[in-house]
Design an enzyme around this catalytic site. Structure first.
Site, short mmCIF file in Angstrom:
data_model
loop_
_atom_site.label_atom_id
_atom_site.label_comp_id
_atom_site.label_asym_id
_atom_site.label_seq_id
_atom_site.Cartn_x
_atom_site.Cartn_y
_atom_site.Cartn_z
N TYR A 1 30.08 28.00 49.89
CA TYR A 1 29.53 27.51 48.62
C TYR A 1 28.11 26.97 48.75
O TYR A 1 27.34 27.03 47.82
CB TYR A 1 30.45 26.46 47.99
CG TYR A 1 31.58 27.12 47.19
CD1 TYR A 1 31.35 27.61 45.92
CD2 TYR A 1 32.84 27.27 47.73
CE1 TYR A 1 32.36 28.22 45.19
CE2 TYR A 1 33.86 27.89 47.02
CZ TYR A 1 33.61 28.36 45.74
OH TYR A 1 34.60 28.99 45.03
N ARG B 1 45.80 39.99 29.15
CA ARG B 1 44.79 39.16 29.83
C ARG B 1 45.08 37.67 29.57
O ARG B 1 44.82 36.82 30.41
CB ARG B 1 43.39 39.52 29.34
CG ARG B 1 42.91 40.88 29.80
CD ARG B 1 41.52 41.18 29.32
NE ARG B 1 41.08 42.51 29.69
CZ ARG B 1 41.30 43.61 28.98
NH1 ARG B 1 41.96 43.53 27.84
NH2 ARG B 1 40.86 44.77 29.39
N ASN C 1 39.34 37.08 34.27
CA ASN C 1 40.02 37.08 32.97
C ASN C 1 40.95 35.89 32.79
O ASN C 1 41.46 35.37 33.78
CB ASN C 1 40.84 38.38 32.84
CG ASN C 1 39.98 39.53 32.37
OD1 ASN C 1 39.15 39.37 31.48
ND2 ASN C 1 40.17 40.70 32.97
N PRO C 2 41.23 35.50 31.53
CA PRO C 2 40.66 36.04 30.29
C PRO C 2 39.21 35.57 30.14
O PRO C 2 38.95 34.37 30.03
CB PRO C 2 41.55 35.48 29.18
CG PRO C 2 42.27 34.33 29.79
CD PRO C 2 42.23 34.44 31.28
N HIS D 1 37.30 40.30 24.69
CA HIS D 1 37.58 41.31 25.72
C HIS D 1 39.10 41.30 25.87
O HIS D 1 39.66 40.55 26.66
CB HIS D 1 36.90 40.95 27.04
CG HIS D 1 37.32 41.84 28.18
ND1 HIS D 1 37.18 43.20 28.16
CD2 HIS D 1 37.90 41.55 29.38
CE1 HIS D 1 37.63 43.71 29.29
NE2 HIS D 1 38.08 42.73 30.04
N THR E 1 41.70 47.30 37.96
CA THR E 1 40.46 48.01 37.62
C THR E 1 39.32 47.28 38.34
O THR E 1 39.34 46.05 38.42
CB THR E 1 40.16 48.00 36.10
OG1 THR E 1 39.82 46.68 35.70
CG2 THR E 1 41.34 48.49 35.28
N1 LIG Z 1 35.87 41.19 32.84
C1 LIG Z 1 36.29 42.41 33.17
O1 LIG Z 1 35.94 43.40 32.51
C2 LIG Z 1 37.22 42.55 34.36
C3 LIG Z 1 37.55 43.81 34.88
C4 LIG Z 1 38.42 43.88 35.97
C5 LIG Z 1 38.98 42.70 36.52
N2 LIG Z 1 38.64 41.51 35.96
C6 LIG Z 1 39.17 40.24 36.48
O2 LIG Z 1 38.52 39.92 37.71
C7 LIG Z 1 39.34 39.00 38.43
C8 LIG Z 1 39.43 39.43 39.89
O3 LIG Z 1 40.16 40.64 39.99
P1 LIG Z 1 40.42 41.31 41.44
O4 LIG Z 1 41.11 42.60 41.18
O5 LIG Z 1 39.19 41.27 42.24
O6 LIG Z 1 41.48 40.26 42.05
P2 LIG Z 1 41.74 40.02 43.62
O7 LIG Z 1 43.04 39.31 43.70
O8 LIG Z 1 41.56 41.29 44.37
O9 LIG Z 1 40.55 39.03 44.07
C9 LIG Z 1 40.45 37.71 43.65
C10 LIG Z 1 39.82 36.94 44.80
O10 LIG Z 1 39.56 35.61 44.36
C11 LIG Z 1 39.73 34.78 45.50
N3 LIG Z 1 39.86 33.37 45.10
C12 LIG Z 1 40.89 32.75 44.51
N4 LIG Z 1 40.61 31.44 44.30
C13 LIG Z 1 39.34 31.23 44.77
C14 LIG Z 1 38.47 30.11 44.85
N5 LIG Z 1 38.86 28.90 44.39
N6 LIG Z 1 37.24 30.26 45.40
C15 LIG Z 1 36.85 31.46 45.87
N7 LIG Z 1 37.64 32.57 45.82
C16 LIG Z 1 38.86 32.46 45.28
C17 LIG Z 1 40.97 35.35 46.18
O11 LIG Z 1 41.07 34.93 47.53
C18 LIG Z 1 40.71 36.85 46.04
O12 LIG Z 1 40.03 37.39 47.17
C19 LIG Z 1 40.70 38.99 37.71
O13 LIG Z 1 40.80 37.83 36.91
C20 LIG Z 1 40.64 40.24 36.83
O14 LIG Z 1 41.47 40.15 35.70
C21 LIG Z 1 37.77 41.41 34.92
#
Ligand SMILES: NC(=O)c1ccc[n+]([C@@H]2O[C@H](COP(=O)([O-])OP(=O)(O)OC[C@H]3O[C@@H](n4cnc5c(N)ncnc54)[C@H](O)[C@@H]3O)[C@@H](O)[C@H]2O)c1
Length: 320
Positions: free
Chosen positions: A72, A95, A127-128, A182, A237
């Protein structure tokens, strides 16, 4: 809104969360040479090292960024901090089902960023996204627009893709936006879709393509369920959002302002305030500098306001 006087300089980006989305974003940013320095941060530090090494091994061939797994304290002096921490949707989940778990994670992330934050825009992807953007903006207390969410940028890209496929032309000649939430309450703004600069109804009339409520409903449904369909097919995704983020990141760190439908806390625009929703917005080094007030049809407005009600009701259920 006032234009921000903020100017970046370091071309440095931090990505919090090195899961599928975070590491795909790092990969896309590196290939496009968007940043000079990219740092991956995750509670699983070992994963950031592995992902950074894997991406770095291709950089001698394509890309020049200094990419590494960090902590950080590396958030200081960033032009952009991208938050992807939190779990993704499971098959069949909406979501909003993720809300409580991911709000807690984002609160921890913001608390961990704050001691080291010196400058830069915060972009929320987890998300959300509309809920998390609102809470992150509240907890960071920066000027309006410095914290915003990817919102409907991916839905808008899916809309453009679907219309290009329907019209049989390249995506580069399609212009269109999805606004609102979204999620399931997203609103495609059909009244502003153009093909080669021509309103889509005129284009379809000229070229003999059907253009009516049935066609629009079919495309709208296709876009709305696309994320869930991909999740049920492969569990997540990540590539689509990673590419979309490159455009926003480039606007911020390389000072090439763009317009996208992203989520930020509205201040009366389109009749909504005190809620984060997506509307076409000008994005540059200081984040969202302006939300555009284009006119929509009464039906588009009422669906947008309904999306605002949905998100506001969700926000009221969060007690921290
Ligand atoms: N906005 C969009 O269009 C969109 C599209 C796809 C996915 N997403 C969202 O993105 C997010 C991540 O998805 P993903 O597939 O990468 O999930 P993932 O589980 O592969 O990765 C999440 C990561 O966050 C880390 N993490 C958890 N708590 C943490 C903290 N306090 N500090 C630092 N790291 C931390 C975990 O260790 C993990 O590596 C989800 O919420 C998903 O819904 C959003």
């Amino acid at each position: 809104m006032k234009k921000s006087s903020y100017t970046p300089g370091n071309r440095k980006i931090a990505i919090i969360g090195a899961g599928y989305v975070g590491s795909s974003i790092a990969y896309a940013l590196a290939l496009r040479d968007v940043a000079r320095e990219i740092v991956l941060i995750d509670v699983n530090h070992e994963k950031t090292i592995g992902e950074a090494k894997d991406i770095r091994h291709g950089l001698p061939i394509m890309g020049t960024a200094d990419l590494y797994g960090g902590d950080y304290n590396d958030c200081s002096d960033c032009d952009l901090i991208i938050i992807t921490a939190g779990r993704g949707r499971r098959p069949g989940e909406s979501r909003l089902d993720l809300t409580n778990e991911n709000v807690k994670i984002i609160k921890t992330v913001i608390n961990d960023i704050k001691p080291y934050y010196t400058r830069g825009v915060i972009l929320v992807i987890s998300n959300p996204v509309d809920i998390l953007t609102y809470k992150a903006a509240e907890w960071m207390s920066l000027s309006n627009g410095m914290v915003f969410g990817s919102g409907c940028i991916l839905d808008s890209s899916r809309l453009v893709r679907a219309i290009a496929d329907y019209a049989g032309v390249s995506t580069g000649v399609i212009n269109g936006y999805v606004v609102g939430e979204h999620g399931d309450a997203q609103v495609p703004i059909w009244s502003h879709v153009t093909v080669g600069g021509i309103p889509i109804d005129e284009y379809c009339k000229d070229t003999g393509l059907p253009w009516n409520d049935t066609v629009r409903a079919k495309i709208s449904d296709e876009i709305r369920v696309m994320g869930a369909e991909i999740i049920s097919a492969k569990g997540r995704t990540h590539y689509g959002i990673a590419t979309c983020v490159c455009q926003i990141a480039d606007a911020i760190v390389n000072m090439r302002p763009t317009i996208s439908s992203v989520s930020s806390v509205l201040m009366g625009e389109h009749g909504c305030s005190d809620v984060a929703l997506s509307v076409p917005s000008v994005i540059g080094p200081g984040g969202v500098s302006q939300r555009l007030g284009e006119k929509w049809t009464p039906d588009e407005y009422s669906r947008f306001l309904k999306a605002g009600d949905n998100v506001q009701k969700m926000l009221q259920t969060i007690s921290f």
